[in-house]
Write an enzyme that holds these catalytic residues in place. Structure first.
Site, mmCIF file in Angstrom:
data_model
loop_
_atom_site.group_PDB
_atom_site.id
_atom_site.type_symbol
_atom_site.label_atom_id
_atom_site.label_comp_id
_atom_site.label_asym_id
_atom_site.label_seq_id
_atom_site.Cartn_x
_atom_site.Cartn_y
_atom_site.Cartn_z
ATOM 1 N N GLU A 9 0.811 -1.222 0.000
ATOM 2 C CA GLU A 9 0.000 0.000 0.000
ATOM 3 C C GLU A 9 0.845 1.273 0.000
ATOM 4 O O GLU A 9 0.402 2.312 -0.463
ATOM 5 C CB GLU A 9 -0.929 -0.007 1.220
ATOM 6 C CG GLU A 9 -2.070 0.981 1.117
ATOM 7 C CD GLU A 9 -3.241 0.611 2.019
ATOM 8 O OE1 GLU A 9 -3.913 1.536 2.471
ATOM 9 O OE2 GLU A 9 -3.479 -0.592 2.258
ATOM 10 N N ASP A 105 -2.833 -3.257 3.252
ATOM 11 C CA ASP A 105 -3.383 -3.399 4.603
ATOM 12 C C ASP A 105 -4.440 -4.500 4.643
ATOM 13 O O ASP A 105 -5.287 -4.595 3.739
ATOM 14 C CB ASP A 105 -4.014 -2.079 5.063
ATOM 15 C CG ASP A 105 -2.982 -1.136 5.661
ATOM 16 O OD1 ASP A 105 -1.797 -1.510 5.697
ATOM 17 O OD2 ASP A 105 -3.360 -0.032 6.087
ATOM 18 N N TYR A 308 -1.903 -4.720 14.216
ATOM 19 C CA TYR A 308 -2.703 -3.966 13.243
ATOM 20 C C TYR A 308 -3.701 -3.038 13.951
ATOM 21 O O TYR A 308 -4.478 -3.480 14.793
ATOM 22 C CB TYR A 308 -3.454 -4.940 12.332
ATOM 23 C CG TYR A 308 -4.207 -4.283 11.210
ATOM 24 C CD1 TYR A 308 -3.537 -3.746 10.115
ATOM 25 C CD2 TYR A 308 -5.590 -4.188 11.245
ATOM 26 C CE1 TYR A 308 -4.225 -3.135 9.080
ATOM 27 C CE2 TYR A 308 -6.295 -3.581 10.214
ATOM 28 C CZ TYR A 308 -5.608 -3.057 9.135
ATOM 29 O OH TYR A 308 -6.300 -2.436 8.117
#
Length: 689
Positions: A9, A105, A308
């Protein structure tokens, strides 16, 4: 030899993967090694087309053309990143590329970032998915060792597409309808509008609130106080009522009718999900939801210190259990409790935290196995990291055990409850409370009537903070942990909400919008149902086509309601000032650079207040303002009125020569020398003789 194309990303993530995978050959747009070619996006490289990209006649904002409901919306490249998109396309078409790995992600938006790219370049080779919850070397290595088929995440992508289309249909049509009907920039959407309504609803409650005086009666016994139990705690509205009741109570002594002691065990709170972390960071440190997300994203990506961030779970999956000892070891230098818990065998004293069914895409926010380099953390990053660590350490801490004694004292039919808490084991609250000395109660004992009347005022509801607003959004399923911060920022940016310290308030424009927009869109129930539908799509429980059909029907209804509405609109941003170029009224706008005036007819714009520069006034040495004049900008001192011409860019860039510098210094030094006084001159001449 074939290779796999890895799409990340961000460039920083590509760099980290390249380091772990030994992909060392670097170019402008990718890294290459024996097994992988790693490239990157810059967030989204593509977006959904705008109406004018689909049909030219939709370029004009006209009420007559609404609602706009195309059969296919389609994608278009973002102009600033077309070069990178072309580079990825070129890499994908190489003969030695056998397949792709999505390494964006691990969430709904991350899935959309990569799938948009693969769809645009018409990638027809096998695709796999890297799904990891931390960016540590070990997590990356394990993730690449256990890649998953991309088809496993087709439902997640379908959910992302459905969300994008829903926001496009509702937001774009309602915003265009309101803007064209009322001739002002009015932004509305399926999530932001009910969120705005929450802020206004609280303000209405505060505005309607009228403080009421009421009285309470307290019984004092050996330094402890208990309040008289009433069906309505605020029922004594006059001092006279309270005095009469005290007189009645004084007619007989009180008696202890019951003494009950209960042992209570309280475990430490579970680890954070993103929303609760944002709430606590806002309440404790005044950090905005967006700022907290940015900080925890940095801790995840840059420092690799936490898992995360965009998680909606407070639980851990059972496969994480084996990693907890390593995570605890990484905290030894950061917090001495970690060493203590390791000495006890790193035993988790809160087994309820392991629950696979309550972990969706990602488990709770916890530290990783890599020690944080504290010296490299900013103050705010350190604050957020401490919050996450504190909750994690709570998993290994003993429960907080107390003995709560409740003594009931009766004066006839009237009851007073004394409550005392004795700490048996401080446990995870060891740093928060100090043990109290126990107090003995005996059933049947007589208590003298020592009463005190307290005058009190009912308190108004508190204005919403970002933390309390996030709680409401979560309760009604408005947005996701990943999108809620951005929704609040959009409300501020579009001048519908302002921040007053840590509190949120609606602007006159925001208040007006809620009167103009459809009631069904203002209510959180409808949007909450839509969000639940998106979750159902992500889990394969609902077809996206059925959801989009519901959205299209709702869009038609919403636009029709706006077209036929008779509600009047008053533009609070309109001023009495006139444009010097076309004589039309000026509007006041808030920007990052301060307040400006913009013309309602032409392109004229100017600052409301002059911009303060770092240039100092030659007279009073205060900072001077930059003022726009007929002949261009110039400096003006707002203190003494001195004006000074501004050098243009060429003059400012010119470097002064050393010769010129010495000449000027000499001149300045001579000017700074004080004139010789007559007495000094006479003395000098006398000395010369």
């Amino acid at each position: 030899m074939t290779k796999k194309l890895v799409i990340t990303e961000k460039p920083s993530v590509a760099k980290d993967l390249a380091k772990v995978l030994g992909t060392t050959q670097k170019t402008k747009t990718y890294y290459e090694g024996d097994q992988y070619v790693i490239t990157w996006a810059y967030g989204h490289l593509l977006s959904l087309k705008l109406p004018e990209d689909i049909k030219k006649e939709w370029q004009q904002w006209q009420l007559e053309t609404l609602p706009i409901i195309p059969k296919q919306i389609g994608l278009k490249p973002l102009p600033k990143t077309t070069g990178q998109l072309k580079a990825i396309s070129h890499l994908a078409n190489r003969k030695d590329i056998s397949g792709a790995i999505i390494a964006t992600d691990a969430g709904r938006e991350g899935e959309a970032v990569a799938r948009y790219i693969l769809e645009w370049i018409k990638f027809d080779k096998p695709v796999e998915r890297l799904w990891i919850s931390s960016q540590t070397n070990k997590a990356i290595q394990d993730g690449f060792a256990h890649l998953k088929p991309a088809k496993q995440f087709d439902n997640l992508y379908a959910s992302a597409l459905a969300r994008g289309k829903a926001d496009w249909l509702i937001g774009l049509n309602v915003t265009r309808a309101l803007t064209t009907k009322y001739e002002d920039s009015l932004s509305a959407g399926r999530v932001q509008t009910p969120t705005l309504a929450f802020v206004r609803e609280t303000e209405d409650q505060i505005n309607r609130f009228k403080p009421q005086t009421y009285y309470t009666i307290q019984l004092n016994y050996q330094g402890q106080n208990a309040t008289l139990q009433l069906a309505n705690p605020q029922q004594l509205t006059s001092r006279e009522q309270a005095d009469q009741l005290v007189a009645q109570l004084m007619q007989q002594p009180g008696q202890v009718t019951a003494v009950q002691t209960k042992k209570q065990s309280q475990s430490a709170p579970l680890p954070y999900d993103l929303t609760e972390l944002q709430q606590v960071a806002n309440a404790k440190y005044g950090l905005s939801a967006k700022k907290t997300l940015s900080l925890v994203q940095s801790l995840y990506e840059m420092h690799k210190a936490v898992s995360y961030p965009r998680t909606d779970s407070k639980y851990l999956s059972t496969d994480i259990k084996a990693t907890l000892k390593d995570r605890l070891s990484a905290l030894v230098k950061f917090d001495p409790r970690a060493k203590h818990y390791l000495g006890q065998g790193a035993k988790v004293l809160q087994p309820a935290v392991f629950n696979d069914q309550k972990v969706t895409d990602h488990y709770a926010l916890i530290p990783t196995e890599e020690p944080a380099r504290v010296a490299k953390l900013s103050n705010d990053e350190l604050k957020v990291y401490r919050l996450i660590v504190e909750r994690f350490l709570g998993l290994f801490a003993a429960p907080h055990v107390t003995a709560v004694t409740k003594a009931t004292v009766q004066f006839g039919k009237h009851t007073f409850n004394f409550k005392q808490t004795q700490i048996i084991e401080a446990g995870w609250k060891a740093t928060e409370e100090t043990p109290t000395k126990p107090f003995d109660w005996s059933k049947g004992a007589t208590i003298p009537g020592q009463f005190k009347i307290k005058e009190q005022l009912t308190s108004a509801p508190k204005p919403l903070t970002e933390g309390t607003l996030l709680g409401k959004m979560e309760k009604y399923s408005l947005g996701t942990p990943a999108t809620r911060a951005e929704i609040i920022e959009k409300l501020v940016k579009t001048e519908l909400v302002t921040r007053n310290g840590n509190h949120l308030a609606t602007t006159p424009k925001g208040q007006q919008l809620l009167k103009l927009v459809n009631k069904s869109l203002v209510s959180p129930e409808l949007t909450g149902q839509w969000e639940q539908s998106l979750e159902a799509i992500a889990h394969g429980q609902k077809k996206p086509e059925a959801f989009i059909q519901e959205i299209e029907t709702a869009t038609k209804q919403l636009v029709t309601e706006i077209k036929t509405s008779q509600t009047e609109y008053h533009d609070f941003a309109l001023t009495n000032k006139k444009c010097p170029e076309c004589d039309h009224p000026l509007k006041e706008r808030n920007t990052r650079d301060g307040k400006i005036y913009v013309c309602t007819n032409c392109h004229y714009r100017r600052r409301k207040d002059p911009k303060i520069s770092n240039h100092r006034c030659p007279q009073c040495h205060k900072k001077m303002a930059i003022v726009e004049g007929k002949n261009g900008a110039f400096f003006r001192c707002l203190t003494c009125g001195t004006t000074e011409k501004m050098m243009d860019k060429k003059d400012r860039k010119k470097k002064i020569s050393k010769h010129e510098e010495q000449r000027l210094l000499k001149q300045v030094n001579q000017e700074d020398e004080p004139a010789e006084s007559p007495l000094a001159a006479a003395l000098r001449k006398a000395m010369e003789k």
